[in-house]
Design a protein around this motif. Structure first.
Motif, short mmCIF file in Angstrom:
data_model
loop_
_atom_site.label_atom_id
_atom_site.label_comp_id
_atom_site.label_asym_id
_atom_site.label_seq_id
_atom_site.Cartn_x
_atom_site.Cartn_y
_atom_site.Cartn_z
N ALA A 159 0.82 -1.22 0.00
CA ALA A 159 0.00 0.00 0.00
C ALA A 159 0.85 1.27 0.00
O ALA A 159 0.35 2.37 -0.25
N SER A 160 2.15 1.11 0.25
CA SER A 160 3.04 2.27 0.38
C SER A 160 3.06 3.07 -0.92
O SER A 160 3.32 2.53 -2.00
N GLY A 161 2.80 4.35 -0.80
CA GLY A 161 2.80 5.21 -1.99
C GLY A 161 1.50 5.12 -2.79
O GLY A 161 1.36 5.80 -3.80
N VAL A 162 0.59 4.26 -2.39
CA VAL A 162 -0.70 4.15 -3.08
C VAL A 162 -1.80 4.84 -2.25
O VAL A 162 -2.52 5.69 -2.76
N ILE A 163 -1.89 4.45 -0.99
CA ILE A 163 -2.83 5.11 -0.08
C ILE A 163 -2.04 5.64 1.12
O ILE A 163 -1.08 5.01 1.55
N PRO A 164 -2.43 6.79 1.67
CA PRO A 164 -1.73 7.26 2.86
C PRO A 164 -1.93 6.28 4.02
O PRO A 164 -3.03 5.73 4.20
N GLN A 165 -0.86 6.07 4.78
CA GLN A 165 -0.94 5.20 5.95
C GLN A 165 -0.38 6.00 7.13
O GLN A 165 0.75 6.48 7.08
N ILE A 166 -1.19 6.12 8.17
CA ILE A 166 -0.79 6.93 9.33
C ILE A 166 -0.87 6.05 10.58
O ILE A 166 -1.87 5.35 10.79
N SER A 167 0.19 6.09 11.40
CA SER A 167 0.18 5.33 12.65
C SER A 167 0.16 6.29 13.83
O SER A 167 0.99 7.20 13.88
N VAL A 168 -0.75 6.05 14.74
CA VAL A 168 -0.81 6.86 15.95
C VAL A 168 -0.45 5.94 17.11
O VAL A 168 -1.05 4.87 17.27
N ILE A 169 0.55 6.33 17.90
CA ILE A 169 1.02 5.47 19.00
C ILE A 169 0.44 6.05 20.29
O ILE A 169 0.72 7.19 20.66
N LEU A 170 -0.35 5.22 20.98
CA LEU A 170 -1.11 5.72 22.13
C LEU A 170 -0.84 4.94 23.41
O LEU A 170 -1.59 5.05 24.39
N GLY A 171 0.20 4.14 23.40
CA GLY A 171 0.53 3.33 24.57
C GLY A 171 1.83 2.64 24.27
O GLY A 171 2.63 3.16 23.49
N PRO A 172 2.03 1.44 24.81
CA PRO A 172 3.24 0.74 24.42
C PRO A 172 3.19 0.33 22.95
O PRO A 172 2.11 0.08 22.41
N CYS A 173 4.33 0.30 22.32
CA CYS A 173 4.42 -0.22 20.96
C CYS A 173 5.76 -0.93 20.98
O CYS A 173 6.81 -0.33 20.78
N ALA A 174 5.69 -2.23 21.34
CA ALA A 174 6.92 -2.95 21.67
C ALA A 174 7.14 -4.11 20.73
O ALA A 174 6.21 -4.69 20.18
N GLY A 175 8.40 -4.47 20.58
CA GLY A 175 8.75 -5.64 19.77
C GLY A 175 8.30 -5.44 18.33
O GLY A 175 8.47 -4.37 17.75
N GLY A 176 7.71 -6.51 17.78
CA GLY A 176 7.29 -6.48 16.37
C GLY A 176 6.28 -5.39 16.08
O GLY A 176 6.12 -4.96 14.93
N ALA A 177 5.62 -4.89 17.14
CA ALA A 177 4.59 -3.86 16.95
C ALA A 177 5.16 -2.60 16.32
O ALA A 177 4.44 -1.81 15.71
#
Ligand code: HXC
Length: 519
Positions: A159-177
């Motif tokens: 999807a990269s470069g085709v649709i915008p992708q936005i990540s919002v981090i609102l707590g832990p984001c650990a390891g593979g996350a």
């Protein structure tokens, strides 16, 4: 028509299951989440999406595993809420990890649910927004949860470069996350969130270092130091509002233009203060953001990565209501010299703008690439090349304005004509030369100065001659490198008219599998 008891029962079962799904990991866990000052996945979606627009998918899905007590931990939705909704009337796909269910840990079912909306979003050409709050791979699921990450990553990349992708981090984001956000276009950290690959406990065991979660991966680290995050907000509410604002500058997909906003700022507005913005002193700093604020539509400048590599400024703004990507050297910090971090910051932003049909306006005031062993050893050649690559590759309209120094590599790299820059303006204060006066005179006339009867006087004379020759935009204009020398106050109307001409620009790169950007 008869409404039998069986139908009523069916409905009751569904309603009961739905209300359980709404509770995620249960009221006690919700209370704990609130006690930590955090919102639940559904509350967050409620803030992000237009009222009543959310359509959920997979609210009732659960795993069917039993290892390590998983059979006792079956929650409808399995720790993630996914679906579609609208942000300011525009369609988006969303997922929100639910920390109340096993710490939002990433499971096979989570992966199936995210993948499903990623697939539909790509087909429909709509952005995906992910709200992350997770302890990483669900340990009890073993390889299933690891493989599950792969499913999401491959979709992030497709999807990269085709649709915008936005990540919002609102707590832990650990390891593979961490890797799905890292593969998306923008990472926004809000509240007490943190991101790390290996946590404090593992670090202590492996390297003996002692560090808190915040010091390891809080927003200060990722906004100011690592460059992993693009925006940070003190609260979740602000972070979600920021997400909506960011979306407003982006199109739904790479085949569309970003939305046009009815302009309130007059095209011909000229800010007289711009004519005196450049200080008399050749090396006196000024803040390029003052120019940006004065030129673009009022209050439209939305800076990205402000605290990272502050020697470069990037962000979105509007001109006559059209979304624009702004790139600038920042003379107020490190004299605007380009270093490794600034190169990465600029190059990536150019590629985002190009992918999403956002024209690029570049302000040049740069003494060149930063000298030093540190920069050379760490690969400034490779990183600086990214800027050149990104500008050359970009086919969106590109306009640059030389406000003061455009020295050497900086002139070429920051959008010279030969690198397919469409239009170049210069302010009368522009200095376009291979290098600064002191360095140039030293290289060219060292011997002559040494031999002169009065070396200091001869050096001064040569410096003045060099400045007179190159420290103006007219020589570059004579040889066609500058299209027009303009008064700074004219910049807004000139940019608007130039972009109007370029709006129908068509330019294509040769067909290829993909380029080899020096990443
Ligand atoms: C299963 C998990 C979990 C996980 C948390 N939980 N993480 N369950 N798998 N990965 C559970 C906890 O057991 C706990 O359940 C509940 O979620 C809340 O967690 P707490 O620890 O009480 O919360 P908190 O104190 O806020 O700490 C959050 C945390 C911590 C920092 C995220 O839970 C943690 O360190 N988790 C492990 C992080 C990690 O190392 N993940 C990497 C996995 S490896 P109970 O029922 O006891 O309340 C990985 C590699 C993939 O992801 C690579 C792919 C490329």
């Amino acid at each position: 028509m008869m409404t039998g008891g069986k139908t009523k029962l069916h409905l009751e079962v569904l309603r009961e299951m739905r209300s359980r799904a709404v509770l995620g990991g249960g009221q006690k866990r919700i209370d704990q989440q609130h006690a930590r000052g955090k919102l639940t996945a559904r509350e967050r979606l409620g803030l992000l999406l237009d009222e009543g627009s959310f359509q959920e998918f997979g609210a009732l899905s659960t795993h069917d595993l039993s290892a390590f007590g998983l059979d006792q931990q079956r929650f409808p939705g399995d720790g993630i809420v996914t679906g579609f909704g609208k942000v300011n009337g525009r369609r988006v796909a969303v997922f929100a990890q639910d920390f109340t269910v096993m710490g939002g840990s990433f499971s096979e079912v989570q992966s199936q649910k995210i993948s499903r909306i990623q697939d539909l979003a790509l087909q429909a050409g709509i952005p995906v927004i992910g709200l992350n709050d997770s302890g990483g791979a669900r340990i009890q699921e073993g390889v299933r949860s690891l493989a599950a990450y792969g499913e999401v990553f491959v979709r992030n990349v497709m999807a990269s470069g085709v649709i915008p992708q936005i990540s919002v981090i609102l707590g832990p984001c650990a390891g593979g996350a961490v890797y799905s956000p890292a593969l998306t276009d923008f990472v926004i950290m809000a509240g007490e969130s943190y991101m790390f690959l290996t946590g404090p406990e593992v670090i202590k065991a492996v390297t003996g270092e002692q560090v808190t979660a915040q010091d390891l991966g809080g927003s200060e680290v990722h906004i100011g130091r690592s460059g992993v995050a693009h925006l940070a907000a003190d609260t979740e509410v602000e972070g979600l509002a920021m997400t909506k604002l960011l979306l407003s500058y982006l199109p739904q997909n790479n085949n569309e233009e970003p939305p046009h906003v009815t302009p309130e700022d007059p095209v011909n507005r000229m800010d007289e203060a711009l004519n005196t913005l450049i200080p008399d002193g050749e090396n006196t700093p000024y803040d390029i953001r003052d120019a940006i604020e004065a030129i673009f539509d009022q209050d439209s400048f939305f800076e990205i990565q402000a605290a990272y590599a502050a020697n470069a400024v990037i962000g979105f703004a509007r001109l006559d209501g059209y979304s624009i990507g702004v790139v600038a050297n920042q003379p107020a910090f490190m004299s605007g010299a380009l270093n490794i971090d600034a190169s990465d910051k600029i190059a990536r932003f150019i590629r985002v703008c190009d992918a999403f049909n956002v024209p690029i306006v570049t302000f040049v005031d740069c003494p060149g690439f930063l000298p030093g062993t540190g920069q050379e050893y760490d690969g400034i050649i490779r990183h600086g090349a990214k800027i050149i690559y990104a500008y050359c590759e970009a086919t969106v309209p590109k306009i640059s304005i030389v406000t003061r120094k455009a020295m050497g590599g900086a002139y070429v790299a920051m959008g010279s004509k030969q690198m397919r820059n469409d239009i170049t303006f210069a302010w009368p204060s522009a200095q376009i030369a291979v290098m600064g006066a002191g360095a140039a005179v030293n290289v060219l006339f060292r011997e002559e100065i040494k031999k002169a009867a009065d070396p200091a006087a001869r050096e001064k004379e040569l410096l003045e001659e060099y400045r007179e020759k190159f420290f103006n935009p007219y020589r570059a204009a004579d040889v066609g490198q500058i299209d027009e020398v303009i008064e700074p106050r004219e910049t807004r109307p000139r940019l608007i008219r130039a972009l109007e001409v370029l709006r129908t620009k068509v330019q294509q790169n040769p067909p290829k599998k993909h380029g080899l950007c020096p990443v």
